[in-house]
Write an enzyme that holds these catalytic residues in place. Structure first.
Site, PDB file in Angstrom:
ATOM      1  N   SER A 132      21.906 -40.045 -25.511  1.00 37.86           N
ATOM      2  CA  SER A 132      22.038 -39.900 -26.960  1.00 37.86           C
ATOM      3  C   SER A 132      21.507 -38.577 -27.488  1.00 37.86           C
ATOM      4  CB  SER A 132      21.313 -41.053 -27.675  1.00 37.86           C
ATOM      5  OG  SER A 132      21.936 -42.280 -27.392  1.00 37.86           O
ATOM      6  N   PHE A 297      10.584 -49.150 -42.011  1.00 36.67           N
ATOM      7  CA  PHE A 297      10.568 -50.594 -42.192  1.00 36.67           C
ATOM      8  C   PHE A 297      10.076 -51.379 -40.979  1.00 36.67           C
ATOM      9  CE2 PHE A 297      13.915 -48.679 -44.825  1.00 36.67           C
ATOM     10  CZ  PHE A 297      13.409 -48.994 -46.082  1.00 36.67           C
ATOM     11  N   HIS A 472      24.567 -46.257 -19.710  1.00 38.20           N
ATOM     12  CA  HIS A 472      25.674 -45.713 -20.493  1.00 38.20           C
ATOM     13  C   HIS A 472      26.927 -45.622 -19.639  1.00 38.20           C
ATOM     14  CE1 HIS A 472      22.641 -43.445 -23.292  1.00 38.20           C
ATOM     15  NE2 HIS A 472      22.581 -44.763 -23.418  1.00 38.20           N
TER      16      HIS A 472
END
Length: 513
Positions: A132, A297, A472
Site C-alpha cells: 500500500s 476515533f 496481496h
C-alpha cells in the site's frame, strides 16, 4: 442512533424502537439471508431474448450520449478501497444486492455505473506484487516508488535517511495547498498508515509511524516520523480535515499513546492552525465546526463495519460527508482522499465477511458523495491500491449466498433439474469464496463444512498455502471515474497516471495564473 440508518437501508422504514431489538433483527435477517439458498430457476427473472437485447441497446445509447467534460475541475475526490481487487468488487456487489433481498448478481455498486473505467497496473518499481505504501505514493505523486516507502524517489532505498531531503516526491495535496485549495483525508485505518500517510507525509519506511518506531540513527540523520508531519503546512496552510483512526500515533506514552518524545500532536494541531478542533467521537463529528478538523476515533485502526457498535465510531460514509461539507466552504475548491482501509485487513485475516462489508460501506460513501457534490465541477475517482489473492469459484446457482457453500443446478437420473450441493473430489462441499494463501489454510484432511458454519461472521474461508497473513495479489485493479476529465480514465494504465489525471483536471500548473 446509528443502527437506524442500517435498518432504513435494509427495510425502508424509520425504526424508533430499542437499539438492542434492532441489532438483533438485523443480525437475524442477515444470517438467514446469507445461509439460505435464495434462488432457483423460478426465484428470479431470467429475462427474455427481447429484454436482454433491449438492455444492450440501451447501454449503447447511454454510452453514445456521454460527452466528455473538459472544464477545469474545482474539486477532486479520490476513493481508495485498500485491497479492493476485481474479485472483491464482484463479491461485494453480490453481497450488497443480497442484503437488499435480491439475488445479487444484477446489482451494481454505486461507482460501477460511472461512465469511464480503466485497468490499473499496481506493481512497485522493485516488487512484482505491491504494498500500500508504494501504490498510494504512485496515486498521490505521479511517480512509481519502491515497496514500503512513502513518497520517496524510486532510486532511493528503503529505510535510508542519507540525502533524504533530495529524494522526496511531492504529493498532490501539497500542490493543491499551494494553489489555495483545501485538502483532506478520511480513512478507517490509522491516519499514519501507508495509504492516508501518502497524502501528507514522506518516509523511507512506512513502519515509522511514530518516533518510537524509528531507530535513533534515522532521527539523527534527519528523517521524521509520519505522525508529526500531519501538522505540517504542506505548501499552504495545512490539511483542513483529517478523520480516521490511530490516536496512539499522536499521543505520548504518558497518555496511552506510543510517542516517546512526549509530544501530544492533537494539542499541537489545535495550537498550530487557526480555528482548529480535535474530536474523538461520532457525536462530536456531527456537531463540530472548525476550519481545521482532526478526528481520531480509535487508538489503532477503526472497527470493521460489520463489528462497529455505532456509539463512538462514525461510519466511513459519515466521515466522508463531514469532510465534504467542511472542505466545500473553500471557494477555491478541494482535494480529498477517502480510504476504506479495512477491506485490506479483512482479507489479510482470511475473512471475506469482514472485507466485503467494508467494501459495501465504501459503495455507500460514494453514493452519499454523489448526493452532495456536482459532478459537473467535481472529479470523482474510485480505485484500489492493489488486489488480494481472493477468488470466486465453482458453479453456484444465481443468487447463491455469497458466503455460502456452492449449490449448483444438476440433472438427476430422471432428467429433472434440481439444486444441490456441489461436492469436491473428497466428497465434501466447498465455499464460493476462498483464498490462495492465508491463515485459513487447511491442515491435513479438509473438514466437512456446513451452511451454518460458513455463514458465521468469524468463519475463515479455506486457503491452499499456509501463511501468517493472507497476501496481496498482483493483478490489475479497476478505476472508475465521473466528472471533469474523467474520460482520461481508459485502457490499461500505470498507476501513477491516476495522479496525472487529477493534476490535469485541476489544472494545478495554471490555477493561480
Amino acid at each position: 442512533m446509528v443502527v437506524n440508518t442500517a435498518a432504513e437501508r435494509l427495510f425502508g422504514i424509520d425504526t424508533k424502537f430499542g437499539e438492542t431489538l434492532v441489532k438483533s433483527l438485523l443480525k437475524t435477517v442477515a444470517a438467514i439471508a446469507l445461509i439460505t439458498p435464495i434462488a432457483t430457476s423460478a426465484d428470479f427473472d431470467t429475462g427474455t431474448t427481447e429484454s436482454w437485447t433491449k438492455a444492450g441497446q440501451d447501454a449503447i445509447k447511454e454510452r453514445l450520449a456521454d460527452k466528455p467534460n473538459t472544464k477545469r475541475a474545482k474539486n477532486v475526490i479520490l476513493f481508495v478501497g485498500d485491497g479492493m481487487g476485481i474479485s472483491t468488487l464482484t463479491a461485494a456487489r453480490i453481497l450488497e444486492g443480497q442484503l437488499a433481498g435480491q439475488p445479487g448478481e444484477e446489482n451494481f455498486l454505486s461507482f460501477e455505473k460511472f461512465p469511464h473505467t480503466a485497468l490499473v497496473k499496481t506493481y512497485n518499481v522493485d516488487s512484482q506484487v505491491a504494498d500500500s505504501a508504494g501504490t498510494a505514493s504512485a496515486l498521490n505523486t505521479g511517480v512509481k516508488t519502491r515497496i514500503g516507502v512513502i513518497n520517496t524517489a524510486p532510486t532511493h532505498m528503503q529505510a535510508t535517511c542519507d540525502n533524504i531531503a533530495d529524494n522526496l516526491v511531492t504529493p498532490l495535496a501539497y500542490k493543491a495547498e499551494a494553489a489555495g485549495m483545501a485538502t483532506g483525508i478520511v480513512s478507517t485505518a490509522r491516519l499514519t498508515h501507508a495509504t492516508p500517510a501518502a497524502v501528507y507525509a514522506h518516509s523511507p519506511l512506512r513502519e515509522w509511524e511514530t518516533d518510537a518506531d524509528m531507530p535513533t540513527k534515522a532521527i539523527e540523520a534527519g528523517c521524521r516520523d509520519i505522525g508529526q508531519q500531519i501538522i505540517d503546512k504542506i505548501g499552504g496552510d495545512g490539511l483542513e480535515v483529517a478523520l480516521g483512526g490511530g490516536r496512539r500515533s499522536f499521543k505520548p506514552v504518558s497518555e496511552g499513546g506510543k510517542r516517546k518524545d512526549g509530544r501530544d500532536l492533537t494539542k499541537e494541531w489545535v495550537s498550530t492552525f487557526n480555528n482548529a478542533a480535535y474530536i474523538e467521537t461520532a457525536a462530536e463529528l456531527k456537531s463540530v465546526e472548525a476550519d481545521h478538523l482532526l478526528g481520531l476515533f480509535s487508538s489503532s485502526h477503526m472497527s470493521f463495519e460489520a463489528q462497529r457498535d455505532g456509539t463512538e465510531e462514525p461510519t466511513l460514509t459519515e466521515m466522508t460527508e463531514a469532510a465534504i461539507k467542511a472542505l466545500s466552504k473553500d471557494e477555491d475548491g478541494y482535494y480529498l482522499m477517502v480510504e476504506a482501509g479495512r477491506v485490506d485487513h479483512g482479507h489479510h485475516g482470511g475473512s471475506a465477511y469482514l472485507a466485503l462489508h467494508d467494501a459495501v460501506e465504501l459503495s455507500r460513501a460514494v453514493k452519499r458523495t454523489l448526493e452532495l457534490v456536482d459532478t459537473e465541477e467535481t472529479l470523482i475517482l474510485v480505485t484500489a491500491d492493489h488486489s488480494h489473492v481472493f477468488t470466486m469459484a465453482g458453479y453456484p446457482v444465481r443468487g447463491n449466498p455469497i458466503f455460502g457453500l456452492v449449490n449448483s443446478l444438476n440433472r438427476d437420473e430422471n432428467g429433472e433439474i434440481k439444486q444441490e450441493l456441489t461436492l469436491a473430489k473428497d466428497g465434501k462441499p466447498y465455499t464460493t469464496l476462498g483464498y490462495h494463501n492465508g491463515s485459513g489454510a487447511v491442515k491435513g484432511e479438509r473438514p466437512h463444512l456446513t451452511a451454518e458454519e460458513v455463514a458465521k461472521p468469524d468463519f475463515k474461508q479455506q486457503a491452499l498455502v499456509p501463511t501468517r497473513s493472507e497476501t496481496h495479489g498482483g493483478e490489475d485493479v479497476g478505476l472508475f471515474a465521473i466528472g471533469p476529465w474523467s474520460h482520461l480514465a481508459k485502457g490499461t494504465m500505470e498507476q501513477n497516471v491516476v495522479y496525472h489525471i487529477m493534476h490535469h483536471a485541476l489544472d494545478l500548473d495554471n490555477r493561480n495564473k
